[in-house]
Scaffold this motif. Sequence first.
Motif, PDB file in Angstrom:
ATOM      1  N   PRO A   1      50.751  30.643 123.732  1.00  0.00           N
ATOM      2  CA  PRO A   1      50.663  32.100 123.891  1.00  0.00           C
ATOM      3  C   PRO A   1      49.920  32.787 122.765  1.00  0.00           C
ATOM      4  O   PRO A   1      49.128  33.705 123.012  1.00  0.00           O
ATOM      5  N   VAL A   2      50.140  32.358 121.512  1.00  0.00           N
ATOM      6  CA  VAL A   2      49.459  33.003 120.391  1.00  0.00           C
ATOM      7  C   VAL A   2      47.969  32.679 120.414  1.00  0.00           C
ATOM      8  O   VAL A   2      47.113  33.564 120.224  1.00  0.00           O
TER       9      VAL A   2
ATOM     10  N   ILE B   1      44.958  35.401 120.792  1.00  0.00           N
ATOM     11  CA  ILE B   1      43.860  35.518 119.823  1.00  0.00           C
ATOM     12  C   ILE B   1      42.503  35.382 120.525  1.00  0.00           C
ATOM     13  O   ILE B   1      41.558  36.149 120.258  1.00  0.00           O
ATOM     14  N   ILE B   2      42.406  34.414 121.436  1.00  0.00           N
ATOM     15  CA  ILE B   2      41.153  34.236 122.178  1.00  0.00           C
ATOM     16  C   ILE B   2      40.826  35.488 122.986  1.00  0.00           C
ATOM     17  O   ILE B   2      39.675  35.957 123.026  1.00  0.00           O
ATOM     18  N   ILE B   3      41.829  36.066 123.621  1.00  0.00           N
ATOM     19  CA  ILE B   3      41.607  37.275 124.420  1.00  0.00           C
ATOM     20  C   ILE B   3      41.072  38.406 123.557  1.00  0.00           C
ATOM     21  O   ILE B   3      40.084  39.080 123.910  1.00  0.00           O
TER      22      ILE B   3
ATOM     23  N   GLY C   1      42.974  32.751 129.055  1.00  0.00           N
ATOM     24  CA  GLY C   1      43.843  33.160 127.956  1.00  0.00           C
ATOM     25  C   GLY C   1      45.017  33.978 128.461  1.00  0.00           C
ATOM     26  O   GLY C   1      46.168  33.776 128.042  1.00  0.00           O
ATOM     27  N   ASN C   2      44.751  34.897 129.392  1.00  0.00           N
ATOM     28  CA  ASN C   2      45.837  35.675 129.997  1.00  0.00           C
ATOM     29  C   ASN C   2      46.796  34.783 130.772  1.00  0.00           C
ATOM     30  O   ASN C   2      48.017  34.979 130.741  1.00  0.00           O
ATOM     31  N   MET C   3      46.250  33.809 131.482  1.00  0.00           N
ATOM     32  CA  MET C   3      47.110  32.887 132.224  1.00  0.00           C
ATOM     33  C   MET C   3      48.005  32.091 131.290  1.00  0.00           C
ATOM     34  O   MET C   3      49.198  31.900 131.564  1.00  0.00           O
ATOM     35  N   ALA C   4      47.448  31.625 130.162  1.00  0.00           N
ATOM     36  CA  ALA C   4      48.250  30.872 129.193  1.00  0.00           C
ATOM     37  C   ALA C   4      49.392  31.733 128.654  1.00  0.00           C
ATOM     38  O   ALA C   4      50.520  31.260 128.493  1.00  0.00           O
ATOM     39  N   VAL C   5      49.096  33.000 128.396  1.00  0.00           N
ATOM     40  CA  VAL C   5      50.121  33.899 127.861  1.00  0.00           C
ATOM     41  C   VAL C   5      51.237  34.116 128.879  1.00  0.00           C
ATOM     42  O   VAL C   5      52.429  34.009 128.572  1.00  0.00           O
ATOM     43  N   ILE C   6      50.874  34.414 130.128  1.00  0.00           N
ATOM     44  CA  ILE C   6      51.871  34.737 131.139  1.00  0.00           C
ATOM     45  C   ILE C   6      52.707  33.518 131.509  1.00  0.00           C
ATOM     46  O   ILE C   6      53.925  33.605 131.701  1.00  0.00           O
ATOM     47  N   PHE C   7      52.078  32.354 131.599  1.00  0.00           N
ATOM     48  CA  PHE C   7      52.801  31.154 131.996  1.00  0.00           C
ATOM     49  C   PHE C   7      53.743  30.652 130.899  1.00  0.00           C
ATOM     50  O   PHE C   7      54.817  30.123 131.190  1.00  0.00           O
ATOM     51  N   THR C   8      53.361  30.777 129.632  1.00  0.00           N
ATOM     52  CA  THR C   8      54.107  30.132 128.547  1.00  0.00           C
ATOM     53  C   THR C   8      55.015  31.075 127.766  1.00  0.00           C
ATOM     54  O   THR C   8      55.849  30.596 126.996  1.00  0.00           O
TER      55      THR C   8
ATOM     56  N   ILE D   1      59.596  38.638 116.402  1.00  0.00           N
ATOM     57  CA  ILE D   1      59.107  39.927 115.928  1.00  0.00           C
ATOM     58  C   ILE D   1      57.590  40.016 115.991  1.00  0.00           C
ATOM     59  O   ILE D   1      57.015  41.071 116.274  1.00  0.00           O
ATOM     60  N   VAL D   2      56.909  38.904 115.745  1.00  0.00           N
ATOM     61  CA  VAL D   2      55.447  38.923 115.659  1.00  0.00           C
ATOM     62  C   VAL D   2      54.791  38.629 117.011  1.00  0.00           C
ATOM     63  O   VAL D   2      53.870  39.330 117.440  1.00  0.00           O
ATOM     64  N   VAL D   3      55.259  37.612 117.698  1.00  0.00           N
ATOM     65  CA  VAL D   3      54.563  37.136 118.895  1.00  0.00           C
ATOM     66  C   VAL D   3      54.689  38.121 120.056  1.00  0.00           C
ATOM     67  O   VAL D   3      53.690  38.445 120.713  1.00  0.00           O
ATOM     68  N   ILE D   4      55.894  38.615 120.330  1.00  0.00           N
ATOM     69  CA  ILE D   4      56.088  39.475 121.501  1.00  0.00           C
ATOM     70  C   ILE D   4      55.262  40.752 121.403  1.00  0.00           C
ATOM     71  O   ILE D   4      54.548  41.105 122.365  1.00  0.00           O
TER      72      ILE D   4
END
Length: 542
Positions: A219-220, A224-226, A266-273, A334-337
């Motif tokens: 997700p991170v 970052i890629i996005i 990148g969006n797919m990786a974030v939403i799935f994971t 705190i950081v990732v979300i």
Amino acid sequence: PCPAGAVCATGATLATLEIEEGYYRFGTYAETIYKCKLGYTACNGTKSATGNGTRGAPCTEAYTGHLCGMCAQDYFRDQLEKTCEPCDDENNRTSPWWLYIVVLVSMVLLGWPAYKLFQALRAWLVSKGILKEDGEDDSDSFYLFKDNAKTVFYTWQIIVQMASLSEMRGGGRFPRSFDQVVRALEPLTSLDIFNILHVSCWAGHTNYAHSILFASLMPVLGAIIILVVFIFMARKPSVGVKPPGQAFSDERLERDWIEIALIKYGNMAVIFTTPVAVKTYALSFICTSYDAGEGEQLRVMASDLSVDCVEAHVWSMTDGGHATIKVIGLTALIVVIPLLLGVFNASLSSIQTIIETRTERKCTPLMDFAISRWKPHMWRFAFVDLLRRIMCTSGLLVMPDIQSQCLLAVVLSVGFATLYRETKPHWDDATSDLDYMCHWSVIVSATALMVEPLLEESPTFKATIVVLLFTVHTVVILMAIAPTFFAQVIWYCTADATAMVSEVVTTRMGSQRSRVAALDNDENELPIPGESHGEAAEAGAA
């Protein structure tokens, strides 16, 4: 009475009890004996002894930690078999990840022919007049098929994580036949990079802090890629004219296809994971208590049985201190979300008007996979659904025990099913019907976990639960492969039933009218009170 897992010889006391293989006791005077976390072969028990007659180690060579629930150094955990395997085997170094890829590709290759066969079957049924034409072109049907695949994936992600959390906190799992399916799908739905890549083999000594790190990786990295690609892409001049209801012109799609693909995946990786990552963070705060004997309780991390939950000044990551792990987990939350929410806001804010006025499922390749399921003005349900997946996995950890955890899963699923049913946010009825059925599959699965202690007592009840589980999930898969088939069948059956009911009602109403008319004729022929038979006859003649 002699507890399960113990051998009670004549004259044996609590301190001299022999523990059978496959069982574990936390202390010499502990009254409770536990089954080993990773199966019968993980624990030696206390019946084994060394050459000098002293008791041997409680765990076999490949296992360590309390309940022998962790893999020793130079061993990794096999996600399919749930056993610890040696790292020095060359096949073990690479087999899982390519096996998972083969399974995924096979599912796609089998799903596509199944979808095409359904299309041919539907066309034949329509030509024969058995089904009605739905007016949906092939492209819309294909996007519906892809959206259904995501819906099924999200559903299984919730179910697999519920079973994993139940087992991790000391509860049971599904009945064996259904549990084998869940275990086979766990590596694919959990997206656990730490175990898929066998990090413990090539990184040496690892602990739960490393699991948090690798859970944050996808997700991170995706976020970052996005951000980087989005900033780079925004600096380029626009080209061409945007078609109505589309975020990009055909010329820009052709010129910037690499950047668009990077942002999309990148969006797919974030939403799935993201739900898996949040669950990994939340588990760093969960501890389980075990009977240590003499009235004492030993608290151990539920996700890492080698770490005691003792609040001491242990802050070294290499020591695996629980305080360190909690700090790392809290920092990640705190950081990732906020980072992920910010990325989504940046991706959608500039095209919000286009999303809300679109007339087709797709309007932007950057986010079509997330918003195509929802009506134009209901696209924010993409975030609601992400919240649902987080609450039905990580949110369950707020409950104190397994039963209340499963009950909360049922309540949440019923609540979200009601919300979706009342607001009707889906693009079409086929998507809504599948999503509603998926909610019920989660409800049935959570109920099966909740009543698991009762299943062994009643084989009939257990068989009923197994049949119900397989039936519900089979229907879900069929509805996903044949998106509009069930709607067509329901229409066909309803049409026939309506015709039959109409015919019955018409017949009965006709019969009722005939009876009423007959009664009216009889009343007209009755003599008037006060008249004699003769007078009635004369009146009749007149």
